[in-house]
Design a protein around this motif. Structure first.
Motif, mmCIF file in Angstrom:
data_model
loop_
_atom_site.group_PDB
_atom_site.id
_atom_site.type_symbol
_atom_site.label_atom_id
_atom_site.label_comp_id
_atom_site.label_asym_id
_atom_site.label_seq_id
_atom_site.Cartn_x
_atom_site.Cartn_y
_atom_site.Cartn_z
ATOM 1 N N LEU A 5 11.365 19.541 -15.328
ATOM 2 C CA LEU A 5 10.124 18.687 -14.690
ATOM 3 C C LEU A 5 10.516 18.512 -13.436
ATOM 4 C CD1 LEU A 5 7.384 17.772 -15.290
ATOM 5 C CD2 LEU A 5 8.439 15.560 -15.779
ATOM 6 N N ASP A 6 11.791 18.137 -13.014
ATOM 7 C CA ASP A 6 12.223 17.843 -11.628
ATOM 8 C C ASP A 6 12.235 19.143 -10.779
ATOM 9 O OD1 ASP A 6 13.138 16.096 -9.427
ATOM 10 O OD2 ASP A 6 14.920 17.531 -9.941
ATOM 11 N N HIS A 7 12.656 20.016 -11.474
ATOM 12 C CA HIS A 7 12.698 21.516 -10.749
ATOM 13 C C HIS A 7 11.279 22.305 -10.407
ATOM 14 C CE1 HIS A 7 13.802 25.350 -9.338
ATOM 15 N NE2 HIS A 7 13.179 25.803 -10.395
ATOM 16 N N HIS A 8 10.478 22.174 -11.520
ATOM 17 C CA HIS A 8 9.089 22.897 -11.586
ATOM 18 C C HIS A 8 8.118 22.100 -11.050
ATOM 19 C CE1 HIS A 8 10.472 26.386 -13.318
ATOM 20 N NE2 HIS A 8 11.160 25.737 -14.556
ATOM 21 N N VAL A 9 8.015 20.469 -11.127
ATOM 22 C CA VAL A 9 7.016 19.880 -10.674
ATOM 23 C C VAL A 9 7.430 19.017 -9.457
ATOM 24 C CG1 VAL A 9 5.299 18.104 -11.199
ATOM 25 C CG2 VAL A 9 6.203 19.846 -12.830
ATOM 26 N N VAL A 10 8.481 18.227 -9.461
ATOM 27 C CA VAL A 10 8.902 17.340 -8.464
ATOM 28 C C VAL A 10 9.239 17.866 -7.340
ATOM 29 C CG1 VAL A 10 10.264 15.139 -7.992
ATOM 30 C CG2 VAL A 10 9.249 15.311 -10.566
ATOM 31 N N SER A 11 10.108 18.705 -7.525
ATOM 32 C CA SER A 11 10.660 19.484 -5.998
ATOM 33 C C SER A 11 9.585 20.045 -5.234
ATOM 34 C CB SER A 11 11.818 20.642 -6.406
ATOM 35 O OG SER A 11 11.276 21.339 -7.390
ATOM 36 N N SER A 54 4.193 18.864 -0.075
ATOM 37 C CA SER A 54 3.799 17.686 0.884
ATOM 38 C C SER A 54 4.587 17.933 2.214
ATOM 39 C CB SER A 54 4.480 16.390 0.277
ATOM 40 O OG SER A 54 4.098 16.276 -1.184
ATOM 41 N N TYR A 55 5.880 18.123 2.344
ATOM 42 C CA TYR A 55 6.446 18.457 3.570
ATOM 43 C C TYR A 55 5.700 19.604 4.384
ATOM 44 C CZ TYR A 55 10.062 18.988 7.159
ATOM 45 O OH TYR A 55 10.760 19.039 8.465
ATOM 46 N N ARG A 56 5.520 20.638 3.672
ATOM 47 C CA ARG A 56 4.961 21.713 4.475
ATOM 48 C C ARG A 56 3.488 21.580 4.983
ATOM 49 N NH1 ARG A 56 1.956 24.939 6.234
ATOM 50 N NH2 ARG A 56 1.817 27.117 6.027
ATOM 51 N N PHE A 57 2.453 20.938 4.155
ATOM 52 C CA PHE A 57 1.264 20.687 4.566
ATOM 53 C C PHE A 57 1.020 19.352 5.329
ATOM 54 C CE2 PHE A 57 1.063 23.909 1.099
ATOM 55 C CZ PHE A 57 0.339 24.762 1.764
ATOM 56 N N LEU A 58 1.854 18.454 5.248
ATOM 57 C CA LEU A 58 1.937 17.432 6.021
ATOM 58 C C LEU A 58 2.629 17.081 7.198
ATOM 59 C CD1 LEU A 58 1.572 14.676 2.959
ATOM 60 C CD2 LEU A 58 -0.242 15.687 4.215
ATOM 61 N N VAL A 59 4.046 17.672 6.962
ATOM 62 C CA VAL A 59 4.688 17.630 8.380
ATOM 63 C C VAL A 59 4.566 18.876 8.981
ATOM 64 C CG1 VAL A 59 7.218 17.088 8.949
ATOM 65 C CG2 VAL A 59 6.231 15.946 7.014
ATOM 66 N N ALA A 112 8.081 26.813 -0.275
ATOM 67 C CA ALA A 112 8.891 26.750 -1.421
ATOM 68 C C ALA A 112 9.962 26.164 -1.434
ATOM 69 C CB ALA A 112 9.226 28.227 -1.231
ATOM 70 N N PRO A 113 10.302 25.292 -2.336
ATOM 71 C CA PRO A 113 11.472 24.332 -2.287
ATOM 72 C C PRO A 113 12.663 24.896 -2.579
ATOM 73 C CG PRO A 113 10.356 24.126 -4.493
ATOM 74 C CD PRO A 113 9.673 25.163 -3.716
ATOM 75 N N PRO A 114 13.885 24.702 -2.214
ATOM 76 C CA PRO A 114 15.332 25.338 -2.678
ATOM 77 C C PRO A 114 15.481 24.909 -3.958
ATOM 78 C CG PRO A 114 15.476 23.891 -0.453
ATOM 79 C CD PRO A 114 14.014 23.693 -1.149
ATOM 80 N N ILE A 115 15.795 26.037 -4.586
ATOM 81 C CA ILE A 115 16.261 25.814 -6.069
ATOM 82 C C ILE A 115 17.535 25.159 -6.294
ATOM 83 C CG2 ILE A 115 16.749 27.067 -8.428
ATOM 84 C CD1 ILE A 115 14.694 29.027 -7.440
ATOM 85 N N ARG A 116 17.730 24.192 -6.925
ATOM 86 C CA ARG A 116 19.064 23.185 -7.056
ATOM 87 C C ARG A 116 19.606 23.557 -8.496
ATOM 88 N NH1 ARG A 116 19.556 22.558 -1.817
ATOM 89 N NH2 ARG A 116 17.881 21.226 -0.750
ATOM 90 N N ARG A 117 19.188 24.112 -9.294
ATOM 91 C CA ARG A 117 19.765 24.516 -10.667
ATOM 92 C C ARG A 117 20.955 25.474 -10.501
ATOM 93 N NH1 ARG A 117 15.373 26.177 -14.810
ATOM 94 N NH2 ARG A 117 14.792 27.342 -13.416
ATOM 95 N N ILE A 118 22.077 25.138 -10.824
ATOM 96 C CA ILE A 118 23.380 25.896 -10.597
ATOM 97 C C ILE A 118 23.283 27.322 -11.501
ATOM 98 C CG2 ILE A 118 25.673 25.941 -11.184
ATOM 99 C CD1 ILE A 118 25.968 22.873 -10.777
#
Length: 387
Positions: A33-39, A45-50, A236-242
């Protein structure tokens, strides 16, 4: 009013059990969930707001001593490796090159290279049929397995026979894709600087060359510059899953969002962008081994924004239908059926089907069914049905 207390207790118990079940599922699936939703929420949010990646200029550039900064599992800091095979005359006798195509291949993928030469990458056919000067170059490293180095002799023989292979002395692996990308833009800048457009693609890509030539000629007439087109990934967010192939650790890229970039399966830049990108590649640290992301980082520095064109594919295979072929530019994932697809997609019947009001109406309906309905997941977005 009469209230059934027993009924209320049953409802409360049911709600309590349901809440507990939901929380248990969330806890068990939190990593996914953290990978697919939260990240993704953080990244979008960063891409479209900042929408600001100025940190790339200060964090990935040369240090004060002129050396590349070290980031985690960084690559060889040298951006260039010696050429083992080069094609110095590939562009030397051509002053009017419409498109230079770099096909990222591996030493053992000779069958894919042969299929491309017989189909969409046949330079003589493109020149004769469309009066377009297109140059195809296959980009290779060396086989990472020492026991397979005998394949190098095969590569050398193939290069001698076809004069379309360039190779540098680095391991041809996923984590060296950025090295291969730097090689492409170095070669384009040094050995083919007059190419109007430069394309980078995988060796399992299909390029509808008639449509590509027509598309680029329309751009040429507009005298486009600072141009970069493909299948764009935004926010696109970086993928953190090893365990993921595309895993990027925090120490390599600590930010929540990548700059916008096009899918590495296939994209095109104008000649002026190719030259600028190579200049930036000599400044930025090449530790980011995901080559299409690194391309986005370079483009961010020089202020070039990727443009999305619906008929450039991402990572999926296109829907097979003449109405799709009439507009397609690229499709990904064709290791075994390039020749069949080339025959179908360039059939004269395809062009005839796309002409006339009734034909256009029919094809629009077909493309809506193939690209827009929820149960269908095609390479191209729903916008392609109306383009």
């Amino acid at each position: 009013m009469f209230v059934n207390l027993r009924c209320i207790k049953k409802i409360q118990i049911a709600r309590l059990l349901t809440t507990g079940l939901v929380l248990s599922i969330v806890m068990l699936c939190w990593e996914d969930l953290d990978h697919h939703v939260v990240s993704h929420v953080r990244s979008y949010s960063y891409r479209f707001l900042v929408n600001n990646h100025n940190f790339l200029n200060s964090s990935y550039n040369l240090d004060t001593n002129g050396h590349r900064r070290s980031f985690g599992n960084s690559l060889d800091p040298s951006p260039l490796h010696p050429y083992l095979i080069n094609q110095l005359k590939k562009c030397s006798n051509s002053n009017d090159i419409l498109l230079l195509v770099f096909v990222k291949s591996s030493p053992q993928n000779d069958d894919r290279r042969h299929e491309i030469r017989k189909t969409w990458g046949n330079e003589d056919y493109i020149q004769e049929k469309f009066n377009a000067n297109v140059k195809i170059v296959f980009v290779l490293g060396v086989h990472p397995d020492l026991r397979q180095r005998r394949s190098q002799k095969n590569v050398e023989s193939e290069a001698w026979a076809y004069n379309d292979i360039i190779q540098q002395n680095f391991m041809d692996t996923f984590h060296n894709l950025t090295t291969k990308l730097i090689m492409q833009f170095h070669w384009a800048t040094k050995y083919c600087p007059k190419a109007k457009f430069v394309m980078s693609c995988d060796d399992d890509i299909f390029v509808h060359m008639p449509n590509m030539v027509g598309y680029l000629r329309s751009l040429e007439q507009k005298h486009v510059s600072n141009f970069w087109v493909g299948h764009v990934h935004r926010g696109a967010p970086p993928i953190r899953r090893i365990e993921s192939k595309y895993h990027v650790p925090m120490k390599l890229y600590p930010w929540v969002s990548y700059p916008d970039y096009t899918s590495g399966a296939g994209y095109v830049v104008s000649g002026d962008v190719a030259a600028k990108i190579y200049q930036v590649m000599q400044i930025l640290n090449p530790s980011m081994y995901i080559d299409d992301v690194f391309m986005g980082m370079c483009a961010q520095v020089i202020g070039v924004t990727p443009q999305d064109y619906v008929y450039f594919s991402g990572e999926a295979v296109t829907r097979y239908h003449p109405c799709i072929y009439a507009r397609m530019i690229t499709s990904h994932g064709h290791a075994d059926d390039v020749r069949v697809l080339w025959k179908e997609a360039t059939d004269p019947q395809v062009e005839r089907m796309s002409k006339g009001f009734l034909s256009n109406l029919y094809c629009t309906a077909v493309k809506v069914a193939l690209l827009c309905l929820p149960h269908q997941r095609g390479t191209y977005g729903c916008l392609g049905a109306f383009t």
